[in-house]
Motif scaffolding. Structure first.
Motif, PDB file in Angstrom:
ATOM      1  N   GLY A 384       0.876  -1.339   0.111  1.00  0.00           N
ATOM      2  CA  GLY A 384       0.070  -0.090  -0.105  1.00  0.00           C
ATOM      3  C   GLY A 384       0.974   1.123  -0.063  1.00  0.00           C
ATOM      4  O   GLY A 384       0.521   2.371  -0.547  1.00  0.00           O
ATOM      5  N   ALA A 385       1.872   1.214   0.758  1.00  0.00           N
ATOM      6  CA  ALA A 385       2.727   2.393   0.773  1.00  0.00           C
ATOM      7  C   ALA A 385       3.396   2.575  -0.529  1.00  0.00           C
ATOM      8  O   ALA A 385       3.717   3.975  -1.037  1.00  0.00           O
ATOM      9  N   VAL A 386       3.957   1.446  -1.244  1.00  0.00           N
ATOM     10  CA  VAL A 386       4.386   1.627  -2.574  1.00  0.00           C
ATOM     11  C   VAL A 386       3.420   2.279  -3.546  1.00  0.00           C
ATOM     12  O   VAL A 386       3.541   3.017  -4.518  1.00  0.00           O
ATOM     13  N   ALA A 387       1.969   1.947  -3.421  1.00  0.00           N
ATOM     14  CA  ALA A 387       1.135   2.433  -4.403  1.00  0.00           C
ATOM     15  C   ALA A 387       0.842   3.912  -3.846  1.00  0.00           C
ATOM     16  O   ALA A 387       0.716   4.476  -4.747  1.00  0.00           O
ATOM     17  N   LEU A 388       0.955   4.298  -2.754  1.00  0.00           N
ATOM     18  CA  LEU A 388       0.568   5.780  -2.465  1.00  0.00           C
ATOM     19  C   LEU A 388       1.850   6.358  -2.940  1.00  0.00           C
ATOM     20  O   LEU A 388       1.575   7.490  -3.350  1.00  0.00           O
ATOM     21  N   LEU A 389       2.898   5.813  -3.051  1.00  0.00           N
ATOM     22  CA  LEU A 389       4.171   6.537  -3.407  1.00  0.00           C
ATOM     23  C   LEU A 389       4.078   6.978  -5.022  1.00  0.00           C
ATOM     24  O   LEU A 389       4.255   7.971  -5.481  1.00  0.00           O
ATOM     25  N   LEU A 390       3.503   6.000  -5.746  1.00  0.00           N
ATOM     26  CA  LEU A 390       3.201   6.000  -7.133  1.00  0.00           C
ATOM     27  C   LEU A 390       2.084   7.202  -7.324  1.00  0.00           C
ATOM     28  O   LEU A 390       2.325   7.765  -8.549  1.00  0.00           O
ATOM     29  N   THR A 391       1.148   7.172  -6.529  1.00  0.00           N
ATOM     30  CA  THR A 391       0.117   8.164  -6.639  1.00  0.00           C
ATOM     31  C   THR A 391       0.518   9.566  -6.879  1.00  0.00           C
ATOM     32  O   THR A 391       0.177  10.392  -7.407  1.00  0.00           O
ATOM     33  N   PHE A 392       1.647   9.802  -5.733  1.00  0.00           N
ATOM     34  CA  PHE A 392       2.384  11.192  -5.800  1.00  0.00           C
ATOM     35  C   PHE A 392       3.192  11.202  -7.064  1.00  0.00           C
ATOM     36  O   PHE A 392       3.366  12.431  -7.456  1.00  0.00           O
ATOM     37  N   VAL A 393       3.933  10.268  -7.425  1.00  0.00           N
ATOM     38  CA  VAL A 393       4.933  10.311  -8.662  1.00  0.00           C
ATOM     39  C   VAL A 393       3.877  10.698  -9.938  1.00  0.00           C
ATOM     40  O   VAL A 393       4.392  11.273 -10.935  1.00  0.00           O
ATOM     41  N   GLY A 394       3.031  10.031  -9.876  1.00  0.00           N
ATOM     42  CA  GLY A 394       1.927  10.378 -10.869  1.00  0.00           C
ATOM     43  C   GLY A 394       1.065  11.797 -11.048  1.00  0.00           C
ATOM     44  O   GLY A 394      -0.006  11.931 -11.659  1.00  0.00           O
ATOM     45  N   ARG A 395       1.397  12.549 -10.113  1.00  0.00           N
ATOM     46  CA  ARG A 395       0.333  13.603 -10.019  1.00  0.00           C
ATOM     47  C   ARG A 395       0.292  14.673 -11.243  1.00  0.00           C
ATOM     48  O   ARG A 395      -0.654  15.020 -11.349  1.00  0.00           O
ATOM     49  N   ARG A 396       1.286  14.672 -11.862  1.00  0.00           N
ATOM     50  CA  ARG A 396       1.404  15.841 -12.993  1.00  0.00           C
ATOM     51  C   ARG A 396       0.888  15.217 -14.510  1.00  0.00           C
ATOM     52  O   ARG A 396       0.416  15.678 -15.119  1.00  0.00           O
ATOM     53  N   SER A 397       1.142  13.802 -14.278  1.00  0.00           N
ATOM     54  CA  SER A 397       0.878  13.105 -15.747  1.00  0.00           C
ATOM     55  C   SER A 397      -0.567  12.328 -15.479  1.00  0.00           C
ATOM     56  O   SER A 397      -1.333  12.423 -16.517  1.00  0.00           O
ATOM     57  N   ALA A 398      -0.910  11.916 -14.353  1.00  0.00           N
ATOM     58  CA  ALA A 398      -2.149  11.168 -14.509  1.00  0.00           C
ATOM     59  C   ALA A 398      -3.241  11.313 -13.428  1.00  0.00           C
ATOM     60  O   ALA A 398      -4.302  11.207 -13.522  1.00  0.00           O
ATOM     61  N   PHE A 399      -2.677  11.850 -12.223  1.00  0.00           N
ATOM     62  CA  PHE A 399      -3.720  12.092 -11.068  1.00  0.00           C
ATOM     63  C   PHE A 399      -3.791  13.521 -10.764  1.00  0.00           C
ATOM     64  O   PHE A 399      -3.737  13.896  -9.746  1.00  0.00           O
ATOM     65  N   ARG A 400      -3.854  14.236 -11.919  1.00  0.00           N
ATOM     66  CA  ARG A 400      -4.173  15.895 -11.538  1.00  0.00           C
ATOM     67  C   ARG A 400      -5.318  16.247 -11.023  1.00  0.00           C
ATOM     68  O   ARG A 400      -6.387  15.385 -11.381  1.00  0.00           O
ATOM     69  N   GLN A 401      -5.364  17.111 -10.000  1.00  0.00           N
ATOM     70  CA  GLN A 401      -6.647  17.654  -9.518  1.00  0.00           C
ATOM     71  C   GLN A 401      -7.519  18.408 -10.490  1.00  0.00           C
ATOM     72  O   GLN A 401      -7.043  18.953 -11.246  1.00  0.00           O
ATOM     73  N   ARG A 402      -8.864  18.076 -10.391  1.00  0.00           N
ATOM     74  CA  ARG A 402      -9.861  18.464 -11.420  1.00  0.00           C
ATOM     75  C   ARG A 402      -9.157  18.540 -12.785  1.00  0.00           C
ATOM     76  O   ARG A 402      -8.906  19.369 -13.323  1.00  0.00           O
ATOM     77  N   GLU A 403      -9.111  17.231 -13.201  1.00  0.00           N
ATOM     78  CA  GLU A 403      -8.247  17.169 -14.618  1.00  0.00           C
ATOM     79  C   GLU A 403      -9.213  17.609 -15.540  1.00  0.00           C
ATOM     80  O   GLU A 403     -10.384  17.586 -15.747  1.00  0.00           O
ATOM     81  N   THR A 404      -8.462  18.638 -16.383  1.00  0.00           N
ATOM     82  CA  THR A 404      -9.217  19.261 -17.503  1.00  0.00           C
ATOM     83  C   THR A 404      -8.744  18.711 -18.772  1.00  0.00           C
ATOM     84  O   THR A 404      -9.167  19.127 -19.895  1.00  0.00           O
ATOM     85  N   GLY A 405      -7.608  17.998 -18.815  1.00  0.00           N
ATOM     86  CA  GLY A 405      -6.963  17.540 -20.063  1.00  0.00           C
ATOM     87  C   GLY A 405      -5.911  16.490 -19.939  1.00  0.00           C
ATOM     88  O   GLY A 405      -5.031  16.715 -19.173  1.00  0.00           O
ATOM     89  N   SER A 406      -6.217  15.493 -20.541  1.00  0.00           N
ATOM     90  CA  SER A 406      -5.173  14.325 -20.500  1.00  0.00           C
ATOM     91  C   SER A 406      -5.134  13.659 -21.706  1.00  0.00           C
ATOM     92  O   SER A 406      -6.029  13.749 -22.512  1.00  0.00           O
TER      93      SER A 406
END
Length: 411
Positions: A384-406
């Motif tokens: 779970g800790a590895v998964a959490l780290l990956l969600t932060f790694v992908g903040r700019r490419s995949a898990f952006r807040q209020r995603e408006t374009g991807s």
């Protein structure tokens, strides 16, 4: 860069009034029921191993391959099938896939030969993978652009329902009658869902064919790899203890049984889906971070509170709330990252999902060879800790807040 509007050109647009566009609930519920059937069909044999082994005169270990064969069919067939069928209209393709699923599962229900049964389980898994790859993109295409998160959340509720009630229901039917009725019942339910698809689910066009290998192109899209990594690691963390919850509970010395533990998990997972449906469109990134964090906290409680029945049930509830919304959250991220190729991007989801199931079986068995069942929440916490780290790694490419374009297509 592909704009959100171009990615959802088939979705109904607002008519220009002040009212927000409304979701088509009936077709989304039908698609959710299909998701329930897919998960229940895959996991149900786990609750029927003694009955199936006795009926087919085979070892329980061999019958355990019912789940593996189904998963293998999904892994091998899903991605190329979605790529090859992307030009086809969605509704006819969905109906043909359901028909294939029903046919394969029905043969399994009446088969008296273990080899034939394993072949039909593989075929059922293949059709299941095609359907899984379609569900989220189909929901997107028949929903307003401003409500995509809610639409995906509604469709995705079928998965936690399948995990929570599919296996226990199949085991109960097999106990009071015969294991074959469990399979036959799911075939009948899938046939009813096919009729509902004909009656209430609107059609949607396919996508233009891509030159070369679209699956390879989509895998390189910005954001897609990290979403798939989170899916695999988080699902591996979940499945390892979910599959081997009985050895864990046996070591705790409490009176809690696996069916009670998983029932608490299943009921709480519905709350997780509800919360996800409410918040996903507004806070996708924050919701994902908090969900994985709560999952880790649940693992900590399972490890530290092992002797307390109250603590274990509370941890099961937190586990359900945190992981119950995982499917819609990650499907939403994958759909947006895939853009106009979201159908192909989503075809990777059941592959990652089933590879994690394979991995969980191997990892859990290996851990239990060396340690006792109390190692499982530790593994859940670490992964779970590895998964959490990956969600932060992908903040700019995949898990952006209020995603408006991807899904811009950048490698």
């Amino acid at each position: 860069m592909t704009s959100p509007s171009s990615r959802t050109s088939e979705a109904p647009a607002s008519t220009g009034g002040a009212r927000a566009p409304q979701l088509r609930l009936a077709p989304l519920i039908v698609l959710a029921l299909m998701g329930f059937i897919l998960v229940a069909m895959e996991t149900m044999p786990a609750g029927l191993l003694p009955e199936i082994a006795d009926g087919l005169k085979a070892a329980e270990g061999t019958v355990g391959l019912f789940v593996s064969a189904y998963a293998l069919g999904t892994v091998i067939v899903t991605i190329p099938a979605i790529s090859l069928t992307r030009r086809l209209r969605r509704k006819p393709l969905l109906l043909v896939s359901i028909a294939g699923l029903v046919a394969a599962n029905t043969v399994t229900a009446f088969s008296s030969d273990i080899a034939l049964s394993l072949v039909t389980r593989f075929i059922a898994g293949a059709f299941s993978g095609v359907i899984w790859g379609m569900l989220a993109p189909y929901a997107v295409r028949i929903s307003p652009p401003s409500r995509l998160g809610a639409a995906i959340a509604i469709v995705a509720i079928g998965a936690p329902l399948g995990f929570a009630f599919g296996t226990p229901l199949g085991a109960w039917i097999g106990a009071v009658s015969d294991w074959r009725w469990s399979f036959a019942g799911l075939s009948a339910l899938a046939a009813l869902v096919a009729i509902a698809v004909v009656l209430v689910v609107p059609d949607a066009p396919g996508r233009p064919a891509l030159a070369g290998l679209p699956m390879a192109r989509v895998l390189r899209l910005r954001g897609v790899p990290v979403v798939l990594a989170v899916i695999f690691v988080w699902m591996l963390a979940h499945s390892t203890i979910y599959t081997y919850v009985a050895p864990y509970l046996r070591e705790t010395g409490t009176a809690i049984t696996p069916d009670l533990m998983l029932l608490a998990y299943g009921i709480a997972s519905l709350l997780g889906v509800a919360v996800t449906g409410l918040l996903l469109d507004r806070y996708p990134s924050l919701l994902l971070h908090l969900s994985v964090l709560a999952f880790i906290v649940a693992a900590v409680v399972l490890l530290a509170g092992q002797g307390s029945p109250v603590a274990l049930l509370a941890a099961a509830a937190l586990w359900g709330v945190s992981f119950g919304g995982a499917s819609p959250q990650l499907q939403n991220a994958l759909t947006r990252a895939g853009g106009e190729n979201s159908d192909v991007a989503n075809s990777f989801l059941p592959v990652a999902f089933n590879l994690a199931i394979f991995g969980a079986g191997i990892l859990g068995a290996g851990l239990l060879e060396v340690f006792d069942g109390l190692i499982l929440p530790a593994a859940m916490m670490l992964l779970g800790a590895v998964a959490l780290l990956l969600t932060f790694v992908g903040r700019r490419s995949a898990f952006r807040q209020r995603e408006t374009g991807s899904g811009d297509g950048k490698a």
